[in-house]
Design a protein around this motif. Structure first.
Motif, PDB file in Angstrom:
ATOM      1  N   LYS A  91       0.832  -1.212   0.000  1.00 26.66           N
ATOM      2  CA  LYS A  91       0.000   0.000   0.000  1.00 26.66           C
ATOM      3  C   LYS A  91       0.864   1.258   0.000  1.00 26.66           C
ATOM      4  N   SER A  92       1.970   1.197   0.730  1.00 26.69           N
ATOM      5  CA  SER A  92       2.810   2.398   0.818  1.00 26.69           C
ATOM      6  C   SER A  92       3.365   2.766  -0.561  1.00 26.69           C
ATOM      7  N   VAL A  93       3.560   1.765  -1.405  1.00 25.59           N
ATOM      8  CA  VAL A  93       3.995   2.037  -2.781  1.00 25.59           C
ATOM      9  C   VAL A  93       2.811   2.517  -3.622  1.00 25.59           C
ATOM     10  N   ALA A  94       1.685   1.806  -3.519  1.00 25.26           N
ATOM     11  CA  ALA A  94       0.536   2.109  -4.380  1.00 25.26           C
ATOM     12  C   ALA A  94       0.055   3.549  -4.199  1.00 25.26           C
ATOM     13  N   VAL A  95       0.043   4.040  -2.962  1.00 28.31           N
ATOM     14  CA  VAL A  95      -0.497   5.391  -2.745  1.00 28.31           C
ATOM     15  C   VAL A  95       0.399   6.455  -3.399  1.00 28.31           C
ATOM     16  N   ASN A  96       1.684   6.172  -3.476  1.00 26.19           N
ATOM     17  CA  ASN A  96       2.587   7.096  -4.163  1.00 26.19           C
ATOM     18  C   ASN A  96       2.485   6.984  -5.668  1.00 26.19           C
TER      19      ASN A  96
ATOM     20  N   PHE B 203       7.227  -6.719   5.170  1.00 23.35           N
ATOM     21  CA  PHE B 203       7.008  -5.348   4.687  1.00 23.35           C
ATOM     22  C   PHE B 203       7.905  -5.084   3.471  1.00 23.35           C
ATOM     23  N   ARG B 204       9.184  -5.401   3.637  1.00 23.35           N
ATOM     24  CA  ARG B 204      10.147  -5.218   2.536  1.00 23.35           C
ATOM     25  C   ARG B 204       9.677  -5.951   1.282  1.00 23.35           C
ATOM     26  N   ASP B 205       9.241  -7.202   1.453  1.00 19.34           N
ATOM     27  CA  ASP B 205       8.832  -7.991   0.287  1.00 19.34           C
ATOM     28  C   ASP B 205       7.579  -7.404  -0.365  1.00 19.34           C
ATOM     29  N   GLY B 206       6.639  -6.924   0.448  1.00 25.44           N
ATOM     30  CA  GLY B 206       5.429  -6.304  -0.110  1.00 25.44           C
ATOM     31  C   GLY B 206       5.780  -5.047  -0.883  1.00 25.44           C
ATOM     32  N   LEU B 207       6.664  -4.263  -0.294  1.00 24.42           N
ATOM     33  CA  LEU B 207       7.098  -3.028  -0.945  1.00 24.42           C
ATOM     34  C   LEU B 207       7.760  -3.334  -2.292  1.00 24.42           C
ATOM     35  N   LEU B 208       8.669  -4.304  -2.284  1.00 26.70           N
ATOM     36  CA  LEU B 208       9.396  -4.621  -3.521  1.00 26.70           C
ATOM     37  C   LEU B 208       8.483  -5.285  -4.554  1.00 26.70           C
ATOM     38  N   GLU B 209       7.504  -6.048  -4.076  1.00 30.09           N
ATOM     39  CA  GLU B 209       6.567  -6.677  -5.005  1.00 30.09           C
ATOM     40  C   GLU B 209       5.763  -5.600  -5.743  1.00 30.09           C
TER      41      GLU B 209
ATOM     42  N   ILE C  42       7.520   7.118   1.533  1.00 32.98           N
ATOM     43  CA  ILE C  42       7.948   6.721   0.193  1.00 32.98           C
ATOM     44  C   ILE C  42       7.954   7.966  -0.681  1.00 32.98           C
ATOM     45  N   THR C  43       9.038   8.155  -1.375  1.00 34.67           N
ATOM     46  CA  THR C  43       9.102   9.209  -2.386  1.00 34.67           C
ATOM     47  C   THR C  43       9.115   8.516  -3.734  1.00 34.67           C
ATOM     48  N   ALA C  44       8.221   8.930  -4.611  1.00 36.16           N
ATOM     49  CA  ALA C  44       8.185   8.338  -5.949  1.00 36.16           C
ATOM     50  C   ALA C  44       8.661   9.367  -6.951  1.00 36.16           C
ATOM     51  N   LEU C  45       9.536   8.923  -7.838  1.00 28.55           N
ATOM     52  CA  LEU C  45      10.031   9.775  -8.916  1.00 28.55           C
ATOM     53  C   LEU C  45       9.475   9.241 -10.223  1.00 28.55           C
ATOM     54  N   GLY C  46       9.040  10.139 -11.073  1.00 25.52           N
ATOM     55  CA  GLY C  46       8.501   9.718 -12.355  1.00 25.52           C
ATOM     56  C   GLY C  46       8.898  10.704 -13.430  1.00 25.52           C
ATOM     57  N   SER C  47       8.545  10.362 -14.659  1.00 21.99           N
ATOM     58  CA  SER C  47       8.830  11.296 -15.740  1.00 21.99           C
ATOM     59  C   SER C  47       7.662  11.307 -16.712  1.00 21.99           C
TER      60      SER C  47
END
Ligand code: ADP
Ligand code: MG
Length: 341
Positions: A86-91, A123-129, A154-159
């Motif tokens: 979730k911490s990845v998805a929200v970013n 947590f690490r595995d969920g994040l990396l998945e 989590i900081t997400a970088l995109g372009s």
């Protein structure tokens, strides 16, 4: 960064747990081993900063989200794996709203030293998945002990092509207003979980495992018809109010066209609440609300599933957020989302 009191890192007892066993660098090494390689990541985890290559004509988009234990998640009702995802998805949802392609993620973690090792690894595995699902390599972060709750940034970088980046600010009167994805479902799920009620599985998974509509956001940016976009994280009205403010327009929603998931209808009925309130003020939906400057249908994805798409209203010049009731009356509406302070 070195903590002010290095001894704070030492456990209070001799019983070793979690980070005490793995250590800050043990955790980082275990993340690095699993982080994978990407051609645009010239330098990833392991240096003082990551170095990422941007495609010509693209601009860098950066977004951060903070998740605090017992404010944004509870370890009693969500697994470590789900929290990582979730911490990845929200970013990623914020990148989706800008029409951006992920370049990389930074994960900054404050973890109490008593946190079980299993929790940290899951947590690490969920994040990396999730990072792999969205094609967003983990390129760095920071790791520290916490004297209080677990804190995850989590900081997400995109372009995105600089000419295509979507914003909250481009909506014009006359634009059609659309919604991609579900609203109200995650709030129903959270309430069902907290009440210990069985069933409501779509709602619970919307709360615990939200999916960011990344591909759809990228398709919106590429279609050339989208004038404004926002991800719906604080309730549909609350987020539309941002489009109203940034675009200096009004928004009129049609009550009759608002999508209502059957579980949301069932949950609202069960607890005697107004189902429209769930749709308008849900929270944590991670849907996309967007404006199109022509009256054609919203674009469909050429590959993969297109999220549920509904035309929910129009952009006006009134400067107000209004709801056209099913009986034709027009009402001013105010957001009633979650407030932190
Ligand atoms: P510094 O002290 O220079 O800030 P660190 O020793 O904290 O560097 O971090 C070493 C490397 O590990 C850096 O590349 C950093 O980005 C990365 N890193 C630290 N914590 C994490 C984490 N939780 N997730 C991913 N990378 C991390
Ligand atoms: Mg550091």
């Amino acid at each position: 960064m070195v903590p002010r009191n290095e001894r704070d890192k030492q456990p209070m007892t001799s019983r070793k747990s979690g980070l005490t066993v793995l250590g800050e660098f043990g955790l980082i090494a275990s993340i690095e081993r699993r982080a994978g390689q990407h051609t645009h990541v010239r330098l990833g985890i392991g240096d003082d900063a990551a170095a990422l290559t941007l495609d010509p004509g693209h601009e860098l988009l950066a977004t951060a989200d903070l998740l605090v234990q017992d404010v944004h998640f509870r370890t009693q009702t969500a697994t470590a794996h789900q929290i990582g995802r979730k911490s990845v998805a929200v970013n990623i949802s914020d990148l989706a709203a800008m029409g951006a392609k992920p370049l990389g993620l930074l994960a900054s973690l404050a973890i109490p030293s008593a946190t079980p090792l299993k929790w940290i690894e899951q947590f690490r595995d969920g994040l990396l998945e999730a990072a792999a699902v969205y094609g967003a390599p983990l390129v760095g972060g920071d790791t520290t002990s916490s004297p209080g709750p677990i804190v995850i940034n989590i900081t997400a970088l995109g372009s995105a092509l600089a000419t295509q980046t979507l914003t909250r600010g481009g909506a014009r009167p006359g634009d059609a207003l659309w919604l991609a994805g579900n609203v109200g479902l995650a709030r129903a799920g959270l309430e069902a979980l907290e009440a210990g009620v069985r069933g409501f599985s779509a709602s619970k998974s919307a709360h615990k495992e939200p999916q960011a509509l990344l591909k759809y956001g990228m398709a919106l940016a590429a279609c050339g018809r989208c004038s404004a976009c926002i991800d719906v994280s604080d309730g549909l009205l609350g987020d539309l109010a941002h489009i109203v403010a940034r675009s200096r327009v009004g928004v009129e929603l049609d009550e009759a066209s608002l999508p209502i998931h059957p579980e949301v209808r069932r949950w609202a009925k069960r607890i005697g609440a107004d189902v429209i309130d769930y749709v308008l003020n849900g929270g944590e939906d991670y849907a996309l609300a967007f404006a199109l400057h022509d009256t054609r249908k919203a674009p469909l994805l050429s590959t993969g599933d297109t999220p549920a798409l509904v035309r929910i209203g129009r952009v006006t010049d009134t400067g107000a957020l209004t709801l056209r009731r099913a009986d034709g009356c027009l009402e001013n509406v105010q957001p009633r989302g979650f407030v932190h302070f």
